[in-house]
Motif scaffolding. Structure first.
Motif, PDB file in Angstrom:
ATOM      1  N   ILE A  34       0.835  -1.196   0.000  1.00  0.00           N
ATOM      2  CA  ILE A  34       0.000   0.000   0.000  1.00  0.00           C
ATOM      3  C   ILE A  34       0.870   1.246   0.000  1.00  0.00           C
ATOM      4  O   ILE A  34       1.860   1.326   0.722  1.00  0.00           O
ATOM      5  N   SER A  35       0.493   2.199  -0.838  1.00  0.00           N
ATOM      6  CA  SER A  35       1.141   3.505  -0.860  1.00  0.00           C
ATOM      7  C   SER A  35       0.254   4.488  -0.106  1.00  0.00           C
ATOM      8  O   SER A  35      -0.908   4.699  -0.474  1.00  0.00           O
ATOM      9  N   LEU A  36       0.797   5.066   0.954  1.00  0.00           N
ATOM     10  CA  LEU A  36       0.030   5.978   1.810  1.00  0.00           C
ATOM     11  C   LEU A  36       0.160   7.420   1.347  1.00  0.00           C
ATOM     12  O   LEU A  36       1.078   7.777   0.612  1.00  0.00           O
ATOM     13  N   SER A  37      -0.756   8.252   1.819  1.00  0.00           N
ATOM     14  CA  SER A  37      -0.676   9.692   1.584  1.00  0.00           C
ATOM     15  C   SER A  37      -0.671  10.418   2.919  1.00  0.00           C
ATOM     16  O   SER A  37      -0.925   9.823   3.970  1.00  0.00           O
ATOM     17  N   GLY A  38      -0.371  11.699   2.877  1.00  0.00           N
ATOM     18  CA  GLY A  38      -0.479  12.526   4.066  1.00  0.00           C
ATOM     19  C   GLY A  38      -1.856  13.178   4.116  1.00  0.00           C
ATOM     20  O   GLY A  38      -2.746  12.848   3.336  1.00  0.00           O
ATOM     21  N   GLY A  39      -2.035  14.103   5.047  1.00  0.00           N
ATOM     22  CA  GLY A  39      -3.285  14.850   5.117  1.00  0.00           C
ATOM     23  C   GLY A  39      -4.156  14.469   6.292  1.00  0.00           C
ATOM     24  O   GLY A  39      -3.888  13.511   7.020  1.00  0.00           O
ATOM     25  N   SER A  40      -5.248  15.203   6.445  1.00  0.00           N
ATOM     26  CA  SER A  40      -6.112  15.043   7.612  1.00  0.00           C
ATOM     27  C   SER A  40      -6.946  13.771   7.555  1.00  0.00           C
ATOM     28  O   SER A  40      -7.210  13.147   8.586  1.00  0.00           O
ATOM     29  N   THR A  41      -7.375  13.361   6.373  1.00  0.00           N
ATOM     30  CA  THR A  41      -8.206  12.154   6.278  1.00  0.00           C
ATOM     31  C   THR A  41      -7.426  10.897   6.645  1.00  0.00           C
ATOM     32  O   THR A  41      -7.929  10.060   7.406  1.00  0.00           O
ATOM     33  N   PRO A  42      -6.176  10.710   6.155  1.00  0.00           N
ATOM     34  CA  PRO A  42      -5.390   9.567   6.636  1.00  0.00           C
ATOM     35  C   PRO A  42      -5.151   9.605   8.146  1.00  0.00           C
ATOM     36  O   PRO A  42      -5.127   8.537   8.776  1.00  0.00           O
ATOM     37  N   LYS A  43      -4.996  10.777   8.725  1.00  0.00           N
ATOM     38  CA  LYS A  43      -4.864  10.849  10.184  1.00  0.00           C
ATOM     39  C   LYS A  43      -6.065  10.205  10.860  1.00  0.00           C
ATOM     40  O   LYS A  43      -5.924   9.410  11.793  1.00  0.00           O
ATOM     41  N   ALA A  44      -7.249  10.565  10.393  1.00  0.00           N
ATOM     42  CA  ALA A  44      -8.473   9.993  10.964  1.00  0.00           C
ATOM     43  C   ALA A  44      -8.530   8.488  10.721  1.00  0.00           C
ATOM     44  O   ALA A  44      -8.961   7.725  11.591  1.00  0.00           O
ATOM     45  N   TRP A  66       5.065   5.191   0.403  1.00  0.00           N
ATOM     46  CA  TRP A  66       4.441   6.518   0.351  1.00  0.00           C
ATOM     47  C   TRP A  66       4.399   7.040  -1.069  1.00  0.00           C
ATOM     48  O   TRP A  66       5.318   6.800  -1.861  1.00  0.00           O
ATOM     49  N   GLY A  67       3.337   7.785  -1.366  1.00  0.00           N
ATOM     50  CA  GLY A  67       3.219   8.409  -2.679  1.00  0.00           C
ATOM     51  C   GLY A  67       4.016   9.683  -2.795  1.00  0.00           C
ATOM     52  O   GLY A  67       4.386  10.090  -3.897  1.00  0.00           O
ATOM     53  N   ASP A  68       4.286  10.305  -1.659  1.00  0.00           N
ATOM     54  CA  ASP A  68       5.083  11.530  -1.672  1.00  0.00           C
ATOM     55  C   ASP A  68       5.571  11.836  -0.267  1.00  0.00           C
ATOM     56  O   ASP A  68       5.084  11.279   0.713  1.00  0.00           O
ATOM     57  N   GLU A  69       6.547  12.714  -0.195  1.00  0.00           N
ATOM     58  CA  GLU A  69       7.085  13.137   1.097  1.00  0.00           C
ATOM     59  C   GLU A  69       7.710  14.516   0.951  1.00  0.00           C
ATOM     60  O   GLU A  69       8.314  14.847  -0.068  1.00  0.00           O
ATOM     61  N   ARG A  70       7.517  15.307   1.986  1.00  0.00           N
ATOM     62  CA  ARG A  70       8.196  16.608   2.035  1.00  0.00           C
ATOM     63  C   ARG A  70       9.670  16.389   2.388  1.00  0.00           C
ATOM     64  O   ARG A  70      10.004  15.448   3.108  1.00  0.00           O
ATOM     65  N   CYS A  71      10.520  17.263   1.881  1.00  0.00           N
ATOM     66  CA  CYS A  71      11.956  17.123   2.131  1.00  0.00           C
ATOM     67  C   CYS A  71      12.294  17.717   3.497  1.00  0.00           C
ATOM     68  O   CYS A  71      12.894  18.806   3.616  1.00  0.00           O
ATOM     69  N   VAL A  72      11.888  16.978   4.524  1.00  0.00           N
ATOM     70  CA  VAL A  72      12.142  17.363   5.920  1.00  0.00           C
ATOM     71  C   VAL A  72      12.560  16.106   6.673  1.00  0.00           C
ATOM     72  O   VAL A  72      12.403  14.981   6.184  1.00  0.00           O
ATOM     73  N   ARG A  73      13.062  16.302   7.869  1.00  0.00           N
ATOM     74  CA  ARG A  73      13.433  15.159   8.694  1.00  0.00           C
ATOM     75  C   ARG A  73      12.176  14.417   9.160  1.00  0.00           C
ATOM     76  O   ARG A  73      11.099  15.016   9.263  1.00  0.00           O
ATOM     77  N   PRO A  74      12.303  13.129   9.472  1.00  0.00           N
ATOM     78  CA  PRO A  74      11.127  12.357   9.881  1.00  0.00           C
ATOM     79  C   PRO A  74      10.501  12.836  11.182  1.00  0.00           C
ATOM     80  O   PRO A  74       9.340  12.529  11.465  1.00  0.00           O
ATOM     81  N   LEU A 138      -4.686   8.117  -2.290  1.00  0.00           N
ATOM     82  CA  LEU A 138      -4.447   9.477  -2.759  1.00  0.00           C
ATOM     83  C   LEU A 138      -5.302  10.479  -1.991  1.00  0.00           C
ATOM     84  O   LEU A 138      -6.448  10.197  -1.640  1.00  0.00           O
ATOM     85  N   GLY A 139      -4.736  11.652  -1.769  1.00  0.00           N
ATOM     86  CA  GLY A 139      -5.505  12.799  -1.337  1.00  0.00           C
ATOM     87  C   GLY A 139      -5.645  13.744  -2.517  1.00  0.00           C
ATOM     88  O   GLY A 139      -5.069  13.531  -3.588  1.00  0.00           O
ATOM     89  N   MET A 140      -6.422  14.797  -2.332  1.00  0.00           N
ATOM     90  CA  MET A 140      -6.548  15.827  -3.360  1.00  0.00           C
ATOM     91  C   MET A 140      -6.563  17.191  -2.690  1.00  0.00           C
ATOM     92  O   MET A 140      -7.363  17.434  -1.788  1.00  0.00           O
ATOM     93  N   THR A 146      -2.421  16.125  -6.602  1.00  0.00           N
ATOM     94  CA  THR A 146      -2.396  14.843  -5.913  1.00  0.00           C
ATOM     95  C   THR A 146      -0.977  14.330  -5.903  1.00  0.00           C
ATOM     96  O   THR A 146      -0.150  14.795  -6.686  1.00  0.00           O
ATOM     97  N   VAL A 147      -0.667  13.340  -5.020  1.00  0.00           N
ATOM     98  CA  VAL A 147       0.706  13.076  -4.599  1.00  0.00           C
ATOM     99  C   VAL A 147       1.343  14.455  -4.398  1.00  0.00           C
ATOM    100  O   VAL A 147       0.723  15.319  -3.785  1.00  0.00           O
TER     101      VAL A 147
END
Length: 240
Positions: A34-44, A66-74, A138-140, A146-147
């Protein structure tokens, strides 16, 4: 395109709908990728899993990407992996840490793009000579992204690569993102969208996709052989 639109009364019902899909995939194969996304809905969704399915799902049989990631530390509050770790991985001990394949946002982006491409090539099955996810979550965004492919870089969707470096249009922050050919090669592509602020874009993309296919990256989601699910709460679906 095999498209299914599912409308739920709230995010909890939506989470149950997504869980049903996950359980169906677990009944078909030994390992579900499974490829996960970020955002408020995955949190829930992650909170829902911890509260209701921490023991009744065989988490050892799920591999996480993951489908995407911000270039920040974990450990950064903006990290998609960090959010998933704190809400899900840290709370369900049966998740196999060896099956967690995160994007290293803290690394040099061009090198990480090559590394994550190799990780997908190594661990995922192939269809159409490309890595294939069982579920692509995916989120939108409000802007139709997306991604981490945004409208101002929509050309990245069709590049001949599995993974690219992208930029947020306002902050310029680098992000690492899968591309359209990986998204559209998944067996099940699932948009999880909630909130009234998404309703207009949902209507445009669901009902008039061809008119917006060159405007919104989310309109370019069109699985080659797989199924496309829109899992919406009533507010996001209010204009349909």
């Amino acid at each position: 395109m095999d498209k299914k639109i599912n409308i739920y009364k709230d995010v909890e019902a939506l989470s149950e709908g997504f869980t049903s899909l996950l359980k169906e995939e677990l009944s078909k194969r030994e390992i579900v990728n499974i490829s996960l996304s970020g955002g408020s809905t995955p949190k829930a969704l992650f909170n829902y899993w911890v509260a209701n399915y921490s023991e009744s799902i065989d988490w050892n049989r799920i591999a996480f990407f993951w489908g995407d990631e911000r270039c920040v530390r974990p450990t950064d509050e903006m990290s998609n992996f960090g959010m998933t770790k704190s809400l899900l991985f840290d709370k369900i001990p049966t998740i196999d840490k060896k099956k967690i394949h995160r994007i290293h946002g803290e690394n040099e982006s061009k090198e990480e793009v090559q590394w994550y491409t190799s990780i997908m090539d190594k661990y995922l099955p192939k269809e159409n000579n490309l890595p294939t996810f069982d579920i692509m979550m995916l989120g939108m965004g409000d802007d139709g992204h997306t991604v981490s492919i945004f409208p101002h870089q929509i050309e990245l969707w069709n590049v001949e690569a599995d993974c690219v470096t992208a930029q947020h249009p306002e902050t310029g922050m680098e992000r690492i993102s899968l591309t359209g050919r990986i998204v559209n090669n998944a067996r099940n592509v699932v948009f999880l969208v909630t909130g009234k602020n998404k309703a207009e874009k949902v209507k445009q993309i669901v009902e008039e996709r061809e008119a917006f296919v060159d405007t919104y990256p989310a309109a370019k989601v069109n699985p080659v052989n797989g199924k496309l699910f829109w899992m919406l709460d009533e507010e996001a679906a209010s204009l349909l």
